[in-house]
Write an enzyme that holds these catalytic residues in place. Structure first.
Site, mmCIF file in Angstrom:
data_model
loop_
_atom_site.group_PDB
_atom_site.id
_atom_site.type_symbol
_atom_site.label_atom_id
_atom_site.label_comp_id
_atom_site.label_asym_id
_atom_site.label_seq_id
_atom_site.Cartn_x
_atom_site.Cartn_y
_atom_site.Cartn_z
ATOM 1 N N GLU A 1 45.117 35.992 35.926
ATOM 2 C CA GLU A 1 45.827 37.285 35.897
ATOM 3 C C GLU A 1 46.767 37.422 37.077
ATOM 4 O O GLU A 1 47.869 37.984 36.947
ATOM 5 C CB GLU A 1 44.821 38.432 35.878
ATOM 6 C CG GLU A 1 45.431 39.803 35.537
ATOM 7 C CD GLU A 1 45.972 40.557 36.747
ATOM 8 O OE1 GLU A 1 46.621 41.606 36.542
ATOM 9 O OE2 GLU A 1 45.758 40.117 37.899
ATOM 10 N N GLU A 2 46.358 36.924 38.236
ATOM 11 C CA GLU A 2 47.164 37.109 39.443
ATOM 12 C C GLU A 2 48.449 36.291 39.432
ATOM 13 O O GLU A 2 49.332 36.511 40.270
ATOM 14 C CB GLU A 2 46.339 36.756 40.687
ATOM 15 C CG GLU A 2 45.154 37.657 40.960
ATOM 16 C CD GLU A 2 45.536 39.062 41.386
ATOM 17 O OE1 GLU A 2 46.760 39.319 41.558
ATOM 18 O OE2 GLU A 2 44.646 39.904 41.536
#
Length: 352
Positions: free
Chosen positions: A206-207
């Protein structure tokens, strides 16, 4: 939060899980969830999935990402110092003077982010990551290369701390708290007569690119999806609440409002909060949410999404801080909402 649950949360927070290198934390997540899930799945992105009622046609996907921001080694100089870029939203100022764990190809080694002494001019005001370096004690490039390769990842060497039996502080609460929350929601729902399929997913990447969320939603084809992430608390000195809103620890989970959000899912969440006599807070996501919800929404024929967030102080620093009460309340809110679903709900905002 009961001790067994807190121990699992601390285990996740103590496990390095930089984006693209989440395998160890995912194995621990699976080992915990397999004791109550009907089914465990994985996929080629590296997502870990716990399932209840896999045969149900109405499917709820809960996504909490397990990856954390990191440093990535991009050069080793002749004296053995490691130079690095960012893997995710690293704040250069937060990296100054920190101890790090270099997750090397040959071994995990400790290093420190070196900084020019103030006596020698210190750091310039507009410095960036290229002005910093990691000192592991190597004397030469050849010695360093016995342990470290280009592309190896590094995380801050910190341990989570409980503050006044009320808050938890440490690196990577964004969003290993979310990975923890979706597991605990599944655990509590396993004890109830749930009418719908529930897919708790500890997502990856996600990052950096949110690819894990895309793989998860594309593979599961859920009826609806909820991202469980963190959002900016603004209840500490120096924050402009007029600009950034008023979000506080211990004032309830945060629901998003904006174009990506399905208003009928939000209504279900608000109804559950009313049943629980629980406060909720709101944040605005006019165009995008900046979370896994954005990728899940655009898979397949499209997925109705919502976002439930944990208020978090000091985002993307080594001392991110959240409330244990808020974590418990978010779990309770999601359990109550999902347990109340019949599987016949319409999420079409044009239908009554």
């Amino acid at each position: 939060m009961i001790k067994a649950n807190q121990d699992f949360l601390l285990e996740l927070l103590n496990t390095p899980s930089p984006s693209s290198m989440e395998m160890e934390i995912q194995k621990k997540w699976i080992n915990y969830v397999k004791t109550f899930a009907d089914e465990i799945r994985t996929d080629n992105a590296g997502n870990a999935i716990g399932v209840l009622n896999p045969d149900a046609s109405f499917k709820v996907l809960l996504a909490g990402h397990a990856d954390e921001i990191a440093l990535v080694v991009n050069r080793i100089d002749n004296e053995g110092y490691l130079h690095f870029d960012k893997m995710g939203g690293i704040n250069p100022k937060a990296a100054v003077g920190m101890r790090v764990m270099v997750l090397g190809a040959g071994a995990t080694v400790t290093g420190v982010t070196g900084v020019n002494a103030q006596h020698h001019g210190g750091l310039k005001n507009d410095f960036d990551l290229s002005d910093l370096f990691i000192d592991c004690g190597f004397k030469t490039k050849e010695e360093a290369e016995k342990y470290v390769q280009i592309g190896d990842l590094c995380v801050y060497k910190t341990e989570p701390e409980i503050l006044m039996d009320r808050y938890i502080a440490g690196r990577g609460l964004d969003n290993r708290t979310g990975s923890f929350i979706v597991a605990e929601v599944l655990k509590r729902l396993a004890e109830k007569d749930v009418k719908v399929g529930v897919y708790a997913v500890s997502t990856v990447n996600e990052e950096t690119n949110m690819g894990g969320a895309y793989f998860a939603a594309a593979g599961i084809e859920p009826t609806m999806a909820i991202a469980c992430d963190v959002t900016f608390a603004t209840d500490y000195p120096g924050v402009d609440k007029n600009k950034h809103g008023d979000v506080r620890l211990e004032k309830g989970p945060v629901l998003a409002k904006g174009a990506p959000i399905n208003i009928k899912i939000n209504k279900l969440l608000e109804q559950a909060a009313s049943v629980l006599n629980m406060n909720v807070q709101y944040e605005l996501t006019p165009r995008m949410t900046g979370t896994d919800a954005d990728k899940m929404r655009l898979t397949g024929k499209g997925v109705p999404v919502s976002l439930v967030s944990l208020p978090l102080r000091y985002m993307h620093s080594p001392v991110e801080t959240a409330s244990l009460q808020d974590i418990d309340e978010e779990i309770e809110l999601l359990v109550t909402m999902i347990a109340g679903l019949t599987g016949n709900e319409s999420l079409n905002p044009l239908e009554d």
